[in-house]
Design an enzyme around this catalytic site. Structure first.
Site, mmCIF file in Angstrom:
data_model
loop_
_atom_site.group_PDB
_atom_site.id
_atom_site.type_symbol
_atom_site.label_atom_id
_atom_site.label_comp_id
_atom_site.label_asym_id
_atom_site.label_seq_id
_atom_site.Cartn_x
_atom_site.Cartn_y
_atom_site.Cartn_z
ATOM 1 N N ASP A 208 0.835 -1.375 0.028
ATOM 2 C CA ASP A 208 0.121 -0.088 -0.121
ATOM 3 C C ASP A 208 0.910 1.052 -0.118
ATOM 4 O O ASP A 208 2.055 1.313 0.323
ATOM 5 C CB ASP A 208 -0.775 -0.030 1.238
ATOM 6 C CG ASP A 208 -2.209 -0.254 1.133
ATOM 7 O OD1 ASP A 208 -2.904 0.768 1.710
ATOM 8 O OD2 ASP A 208 -2.705 -1.265 0.510
ATOM 9 N N LYS A 230 -1.234 1.179 -7.504
ATOM 10 C CA LYS A 230 -0.978 1.130 -8.764
ATOM 11 C C LYS A 230 -1.956 0.579 -9.606
ATOM 12 O O LYS A 230 -2.222 0.583 -10.958
ATOM 13 C CB LYS A 230 0.324 0.383 -9.456
ATOM 14 C CG LYS A 230 1.566 1.321 -8.825
ATOM 15 C CD LYS A 230 2.406 1.965 -9.809
ATOM 16 C CE LYS A 230 3.466 2.940 -9.013
ATOM 17 N NZ LYS A 230 4.721 2.014 -8.625
ATOM 18 N N GLY A 261 -0.456 -0.153 5.958
ATOM 19 C CA GLY A 261 0.255 0.986 6.779
ATOM 20 C C GLY A 261 -0.461 0.901 8.144
ATOM 21 O O GLY A 261 -1.915 0.423 8.359
ATOM 22 N N MET A 345 -7.284 10.844 8.224
ATOM 23 C CA MET A 345 -7.775 11.183 7.060
ATOM 24 C C MET A 345 -8.601 12.546 7.184
ATOM 25 O O MET A 345 -9.613 12.673 6.494
ATOM 26 C CB MET A 345 -8.628 9.991 6.618
ATOM 27 C CG MET A 345 -7.771 8.678 6.337
ATOM 28 S SD MET A 345 -8.822 7.470 5.453
ATOM 29 C CE MET A 345 -9.469 6.929 6.895
#
Ligand code: SAH
Length: 415
Positions: A208, A230, A261, A345
């Site tokens: 990731d 990707k 992560g 986030m």
């Protein structure tokens, strides 16, 4: 006693092992015996607090007195960890009489069995006897441990059919599996020992954006590396594609590591991947990770809780604006909490989030810190207050990934 020691791996599950003594040596012996599943009988008038805790929890049986010969009834092994040499010799004599091997902390030369220095790496146990010199044994053990930690690639290349000799426990030669591994927040040393071991054993690694690049540097050239960031298509299709790759490779018999992560289950979609594997009958191991929700704050010198400052921390995603019908967060309730609020986030919506929190009662002067790329060499932080944090972030040009920490813990460790 002459002759070389004859090494054995004792399988002690359910078998009685008698440990005589309640001090520091006994304390160090107990965990490995319990790990082996031994039925431990501890004989000692007094115990260290750690041994006492084992006894209280029912992990072993404690006879609160000095040793008596009957204690060796049904014993397969005895370990003597008492200071008094004549008492140790007497116990050892009873063991000899009954043909029970006896480890002695006080007198190695007189013992009928020696405990080796040990290191474990997944299913592999390495035990080293130093020819009567425990320090030499430990030095050799430490060198082997380092070699194992460096991964199989540092060892002599295994023959093709032995790949996985150090490998994960596989149901059978063709039984692939998936490990969902938390890579930690950014510093490559913050992956767990288990996560790192599975990574060194992987045949396929799916990564990731947030995975520390240095962890991938160590992979052998034969390892298939799939960069999930990707994958074209939108987020929903991309997740389906990741699930498909995990399942396909595992069904082809590969040891697959899905590296994520932080922690796989903290806003990481780990649960979806687990369900996809389960639906396809693929065995999954989940290895938790150090989450940025806690570690990025720590990297900026901020504890998420602190005595007399915060008795709670709440972790929330800020990727949906508070006024959106898609929001699942009751920001107006979060505004009433007194403790630490950790927002992941949240940069894009920070102005709306902080305004909502203030509007519903969290004081505008509440301290806040924003940590970009926490625990990495590129870490950037700004200190602010809830009322102006969004403006400060914009002015400083901070970018994701970043966590916002709101609460009086910010500054709690300032001197
Ligand atoms: N599973 C991850 C979180 C994934 S969500 C974990 O447990 O850490 C992605 C968000 O995590 C980012 O937008 C950011 O808010 C946060 N994040 C991840 N790594 C970070 C880091 N090193 N520093 C600051 N924030 C980080």
């Amino acid at each position: 006693m002459s002759g070389n020691p004859y090494p054995l791996g004792l399988r002690l599950a359910g078998r009685r092992v008698v440990l005589v003594g309640g001090g520091a040596v006994a304390t160090r012996r107990v965990p490995a015996l319990l790990d082996a599943g031994a039925d431990v009988l501890l004989v000692a008038p007094e115990l260290t607090p750690a041994l006492r805790a084992h006894a209280d929890a029912g992990r072993l049986r404690w006879q609160r007195r000095r040793f008596a010969a009957d204690d060796l009834d049904d014993a397969w092994l005895v370990q003597v960890a008492v200071d008094d040499p004549s008492a140790a010799a007497a116990i050892s004599a009873v063991a000899d009489e009954r043909r029970i091997f006896c480890v002695r902390a006080d007198d190695r030369a007189a013992a009928t069995a020696w405990t080796p220095a040990v290191t474990r790496q997944g299913p592999v146990t390495v035990a080293v006897l130093g020819g009567g010199d425990p320090r030499r044994a430990m030095a050799v053990r430490d060198a082997v441990r380092e070699l194992l930690a460096a991964g199989p690639s540092r060892l002599a290349p295994p023959p093709a059919d032995a790949v996985g000799a150090l490998g994960p426990v596989r149901p059978n030669r063709r039984g692939g599996q998936v490990a969902l591994v938390g890579a930690g927040p950014g510093d490559p040393e913050l992956i767990t020992v288990k996560g790192r071991r599975l990574l060194t054993e992987a045949e396929v690694v799916v990564t990731d954006r947030l995975v520390p690049g240095l962890l991938l540097d160590e992979l052998g050239p034969e390892v298939e590396l799939v960069d999930a960031t990707k994958i074209p298509y939108g987020p929903a299709r991309a997740q389906e594609e990741i699930n498909r790759i995990l399942v396909d490779r595992a069904l082809a018999g590969k040891a697959v590591v899905r590296l994520k992560g932080g922690d796989p289950y903290v806003f990481g979609r780990g649960g979806e991947e687990l369900l996809a594997c389960a639906a396809a009958g693929v065995p999954v191991t989940v290895v938790p990770g150090v989450t940025s929700a806690v570690a990025a704050a720590a990297g900026a010198g901020v504890p998420v809780t602190h005595r007399a400052v915060a008795h709670e921390f709440t972790v929330v995603s800020g990727h949906v604006p508070p006024d959106s019908s898609a929001s699942m967060v009751r920001w107006e309730h979060l505004a009433g909490l007194r403790g630490t609020l950790v927002i992941l986030m949240g940069l894009k919506n920070l102005a709306a989030i902080s305004a909502t929190l203030v509007a519903h009662g969290r004081p505008a002067q509440t301290p806040a810190v924003v940590v970009q790329e926490g625990t990495t060499g590129a870490q950037r932080t700004i200190r602010s207050t809830l009322g102006v944090v969004a403006a400060d972030v914009a002015a400083a040009g901070l970018r994701p990934p970043a966590v916002v920490v709101v609460g009086d813990v910010v500054g709690a460790l300032d001197s």
